[in-house]
Write a protein that holds these residues in place. Structure first.
Motif, PDB file in Angstrom:
ATOM      1  N   TYR A 104       0.826  -1.208   0.000  1.00 41.55           N
ATOM      2  CA  TYR A 104       0.000   0.000   0.000  1.00 41.55           C
ATOM      3  C   TYR A 104       0.863   1.262   0.000  1.00 41.55           C
ATOM      4  O   TYR A 104       0.448   2.307   0.506  1.00 41.55           O
ATOM      5  CB  TYR A 104      -0.900   0.013   1.239  1.00 41.55           C
ATOM      6  N   GLY A 107      -0.733   4.552  -1.008  1.00 43.50           N
ATOM      7  CA  GLY A 107      -2.073   4.375  -0.467  1.00 43.50           C
ATOM      8  C   GLY A 107      -3.095   5.412  -0.868  1.00 43.50           C
ATOM      9  O   GLY A 107      -4.207   5.075  -1.274  1.00 43.50           O
ATOM     10  N   GLY A 110      -5.117   5.336  -4.329  1.00 44.35           N
ATOM     11  CA  GLY A 110      -6.188   4.420  -4.641  1.00 44.35           C
ATOM     12  C   GLY A 110      -5.761   3.092  -5.236  1.00 44.35           C
ATOM     13  O   GLY A 110      -4.571   2.818  -5.414  1.00 44.35           O
ATOM     14  N   HIS A 114      -2.097   0.477  -5.886  1.00 45.53           N
ATOM     15  CA  HIS A 114      -1.727  -0.507  -4.866  1.00 45.53           C
ATOM     16  C   HIS A 114      -1.036  -1.694  -5.537  1.00 45.53           C
ATOM     17  O   HIS A 114      -1.452  -2.144  -6.607  1.00 45.53           O
ATOM     18  CB  HIS A 114      -2.964  -0.999  -4.106  1.00 45.53           C
ATOM     19  N   HIS A 275     -10.003  -2.008  -2.625  1.00 47.73           N
ATOM     20  CA  HIS A 275     -10.982  -0.929  -2.522  1.00 47.73           C
ATOM     21  C   HIS A 275     -11.416  -0.720  -1.076  1.00 47.73           C
ATOM     22  O   HIS A 275     -11.754  -1.673  -0.368  1.00 47.73           O
ATOM     23  CB  HIS A 275     -12.214  -1.247  -3.369  1.00 47.73           C
ATOM     24  N   TYR A 276     -11.421   0.536  -0.664  1.00 47.77           N
ATOM     25  CA  TYR A 276     -11.932   0.925   0.641  1.00 47.77           C
ATOM     26  C   TYR A 276     -12.849   2.130   0.453  1.00 47.77           C
ATOM     27  O   TYR A 276     -12.752   2.851  -0.550  1.00 47.77           O
ATOM     28  CB  TYR A 276     -10.786   1.283   1.592  1.00 47.77           C
ATOM     29  N   TYR A 279      -9.530   6.357   1.471  1.00 50.05           N
ATOM     30  CA  TYR A 279      -8.121   6.024   1.294  1.00 50.05           C
ATOM     31  C   TYR A 279      -7.265   6.954   2.124  1.00 50.05           C
ATOM     32  O   TYR A 279      -7.625   8.112   2.367  1.00 50.05           O
ATOM     33  CB  TYR A 279      -7.726   6.102  -0.194  1.00 50.05           C
ATOM     34  N   LEU A 285      -4.011   2.202   5.644  1.00 47.58           N
ATOM     35  CA  LEU A 285      -4.544   1.040   4.948  1.00 47.58           C
ATOM     36  C   LEU A 285      -4.060  -0.269   5.566  1.00 47.58           C
ATOM     37  O   LEU A 285      -4.776  -1.279   5.524  1.00 47.58           O
ATOM     38  CB  LEU A 285      -4.180   1.115   3.466  1.00 47.58           C
TER      39      LEU A 285
END
Length: 303
Positions: A104, A107, A110, A114, A275-276, A279, A285
């Motif tokens: 990450y 991070g 996006g 990654h 995907h979160y 970010y 992350l």
């Protein structure tokens, strides 16, 4: 680790009888200028054309040149994967791929930036190995090992995160960073450094034995006998890596244990998602994936 990388490559580039050539995918500004100055026309900016860069790198290696290709990690292995497979791997050419910002590392940019499936993807190919240095100080030895290998190599660069005043041990593919009688932990790459302080302060009888892994796959660097003995004695093992579960080191090591008839309950901490909802930094992350030190101790009932 970029400064240490630059210094190590400059030393290699100016060595007597050097046949080194370095390609970059239009990246490395404010970091690799000393290397550019040392190499002159052998420092090639291939532009934003990574597939072409890899094919050119393969051609240069075919001519017997010491060839290195650099970009941020996802652009180094994902975008030109077909060229890595067809031009480098299948032809057994020792091109050294350098991916900056593994895991990450980028991070806030996006999921497209990654690199959490990188070494798993690349190690499906023949004639390939991966280096995951733990500390900044590892870089000179990693450059030497990758440069002297007859295999193609992927260098996954991150940021060394050793505790303040920690005495960095000499480089080795496997290193025991903390000794203890509890569950052995294997952490891949720089992630290992983030656990040292949290583990070292625990009582010896429950303190995990922390191992750092810096080279893959296992058939190139088998697990140390001391680690295997700890796993058999405890019947447990924890593996932490900033990589998705599929194609992970944990998957390879679980198969290794089964082949050798070693029964152990495996706990795997890994990158949970590309995907979160939000970010943030690499640290943010890692925590979202349960890879931070507190999450590690909690899952082992040591928090």
């Amino acid at each position: 680790m970029r400064k240490q990388l630059c210094d190590a490559l400059v030393s290699r580039a100016v060595a007597k009888d050097s046949k080194m050539v370095f390609l970059t995918g239009d990246l490395g500004f404010m970091a690799l200028e000393p290397l550019q100055a040392a190499m002159g026309e052998r420092f090639i900016n291939a532009g934003v054309a990574e597939q072409n860069m890899i094919s050119v790198a393969a051609a240069l290696a075919r001519q017997g040149l010491d060839t290195w290709a650099y970009s941020i990690a996802p652009f180094c292995y994902a975008r030109p994967f077909e060229q890595i497979r067809n031009d480098i791997s299948f032809h057994k050419l020792p091109v050294r791929l350098i991916g900056n910002g593994g895991g990450y590392g980028y991070g806030v940019m996006g999921p497209t930036h990654h690199a959490i499936e990188d070494y798993g993807v690349l190690l499906t190919l023949p004639n390939m190995m991966a280096f995951t240095p733990v500390f900044d100080e590892d870089i000179p030895e990693v450059v030497t090992r990758a440069g002297d290998s007859t295999l193609a190599s992927y260098l996954r660069l991150g940021r060394g995160e050793a505790p303040k005043d920690y005495a960095i041990p000499s480089y080795a593919p496997w290193r025991q960073l903390v000794a203890g009688s509890g569950t052995p932990i294997v952490a891949v790459g720089p992630l290992a450094g983030t656990y040292i302080d949290a583990i070292a302060g625990l009582p010896e009888h429950v303190r995990p034995s922390l191992w750092a892994l810096s080279e893959l796959p296992l058939n190139q660097n088998p697990a140390p006998k001391a680690l295997m003995a700890q796993i058999e004695r405890n019947g447990t093992l924890c593996i932490a890596e900033e990589h998705v579960a599929q194609g992970s080191f944990a998957s390879e090591f679980a198969l290794h244990l089964m082949k050798h008839g070693v029964a152990a309950r495996l706990t795997h901490l890994c990158a949970k998602s590309h995907h979160y909802a939000r970010y943030g930094s690499q640290k943010y992350l890692r925590k979202a994936s349960g890879l931070d030190a507190h999450s590690l101790l909690s899952i082992l009932n040591l928090a």
